[in-house]
Design a protein around this motif. Structure first.
Motif, short mmCIF file in Angstrom:
data_model
loop_
_atom_site.label_atom_id
_atom_site.label_comp_id
_atom_site.label_asym_id
_atom_site.label_seq_id
_atom_site.Cartn_x
_atom_site.Cartn_y
_atom_site.Cartn_z
N ARG A 160 61.60 25.06 15.21
CA ARG A 160 62.45 26.25 15.05
C ARG A 160 63.44 26.34 16.19
O ARG A 160 64.58 26.77 15.98
CB ARG A 160 61.59 27.53 15.00
N GLU A 173 67.45 26.31 15.84
CA GLU A 173 68.30 27.33 16.44
C GLU A 173 69.44 26.67 17.22
O GLU A 173 70.60 27.10 17.13
CB GLU A 173 67.46 28.21 17.37
N GLU A 209 63.03 32.82 8.15
CA GLU A 209 63.32 32.58 9.56
C GLU A 209 62.40 33.38 10.47
O GLU A 209 61.87 34.42 10.08
CB GLU A 209 64.79 32.93 9.86
#
Lengths: 226, 226
Positions: free
Chosen positions: B137, B141, B87
């Motif tokens: 990403r 999220e 991550e």
DNA sequence: CGGAGACTTGATCTGAGTCAAGGGGAGTGG
DNA sequence: CCACTCCCCTTGACTCAGATCAAGTCTCCG
């Protein structure tokens, strides 16, 4: 080189002009934006896009109120969140390159401005500023989710309902001699979904808020006494 | 034109190479990436960045486990979420151009790879592919937050604890004859924060999980019986 | 040995979920 | 005009999970 200085910006008359995702678009990109730009009026209850549909572009809410629902297989649906004027919807699906995974429905007479997918692509490729603004919207979405999680954990249902009503009154209410009024654009079941509680509980929360707070609530008539 | 074909990609030896944010970087941008690229080993408890600090770049978790905390003024802190290997952390602050609003702390011996802010900017400006990965990403999220909200509303604390332990065992456990073991990298208070419940309640949930499920838990020793 | 911090256990309270029944208004049909 | 029904919403009674408050245990460490 053509002269683009005479071209109108499609968001030129919009109240959210300055915050518009498209505000930085100018010059040679303006025709691209204008070509596909589409103002869509929506009646109450009208579906903007359905769950599972392919993404055809991104929408900016110009006025009104849009409900985002998740529909289960058995026909039942859950209202997940509200889209307020100035917000962008459909961009998650656009950026992920996936079908919409919620349904968007106008809860009051609304207007959205749509820019089709290929135009968005062209503009994003050539305008880092627009890209930056889109990134900001992503960040806002993340922050909103975090705030939602925190609010659910820390504040009472009464407080959260009160906050929600205040926001709805702000965009949808009208001032009268005794305070600000509106007709609630949501059913009790939808309100309960938004707060993440059962309808029966919501009913009690509404009663509590009406008896202890500055609100008078009868059915869908809401009055915030001034 | 220089020949960049001999240059090493800094993520070349990483297990997350393919999913790396930086995977598309090549050619003339590789030196930019390499120049600032910084592998940072972290001991248990070490702070990667503090709440309120200026953003200096973005981090990819190469191995270990990073805890993201929100610190209140009175010295108390709340563990908000965990960062697992692969991550990216610090990108919210990077993209928003704001100071970090959480603190990042290694919960077990870890390693993160840092790319300084100016290098990130240069790469993003010139590589739409990296930008696209960063957008992914963001979407992840957002989806994670939604999933968190749904999970909190629908599944029991026991289930959520069970899921959490399984994930921790996956990255931090070791196989033995009787099952998979680990030393829990979190205090009970941190676990409670993650699940959004009180420590006393967590204690009972742990007891329930240990008595009904496939787990044996003594203090911080966790065994998933096989 | 004593103290501190981390964790557990017990007793009680409270708020939300659940199940069931009861309005109340809008629309329909006689 | 009234009865009927349907839907939306409210109310009541009960249950239960989690919060709270308080006390107890365990372990580490000086």
């Amino acid at each position: 080189m053509r002269d683009f200085s005479q071209l109108q910006h499609p968001c030129g008359n919009c109240g959210f002009q300055d915050q518009s995702l498209w505000q930085p678009v100018s010059g040679a990109l303006l025709p691209t934006l204008n070509r596909g730009f589409n103002r869509v009026p929506l009646e109450t209850g009208q579906i903007l896009f359905g769950q599972g549909e392919e993404n055809t572009g991104i929408y900016c809410i110009s006025k009104g109120l849009i409900g985002m629902r998740s529909c289960q297989g058995d026909g039942r649906s859950t209202l997940l969140r509200l889209g307020y004027p100035g917000e962008i919807i459909g961009f998650r699906s656009f950026m992920a390159g996936q079908p919409h995974h919620t349904e968007a429905q106008a809860l009051i007479p609304s207007r959205v401005c749509m820019v089709p997918r290929h135009a968005v692509r062209q503009i994003l490729d050539r305008s880092p500023e627009v890209l930056g603004r889109l990134a900001d919207r992503c960040i806002q979405e993340i922050d909103r989710s975090h705030a939602h999680i925190i609010a659910a954990a820390t504040s009472s249902n009464t407080e959260r309902l009160s906050d929600l009503l205040a926001k709805l009154l702000q965009i949808h209410g009208q001032d009268y001699a005794d305070g600000r009024r509106m007709e609630l654009p949501l059913s009790r079941a939808d309100l309960a979904d938004l707060l993440g509680i059962r309808p029966e509980t919501l009913s009690r929360v509404v009663a509590r808020l009406a008896s202890n707070g500055p609100y008078t609530i009868r059915g869908r008539e809401v009055l915030l006494r001034s």
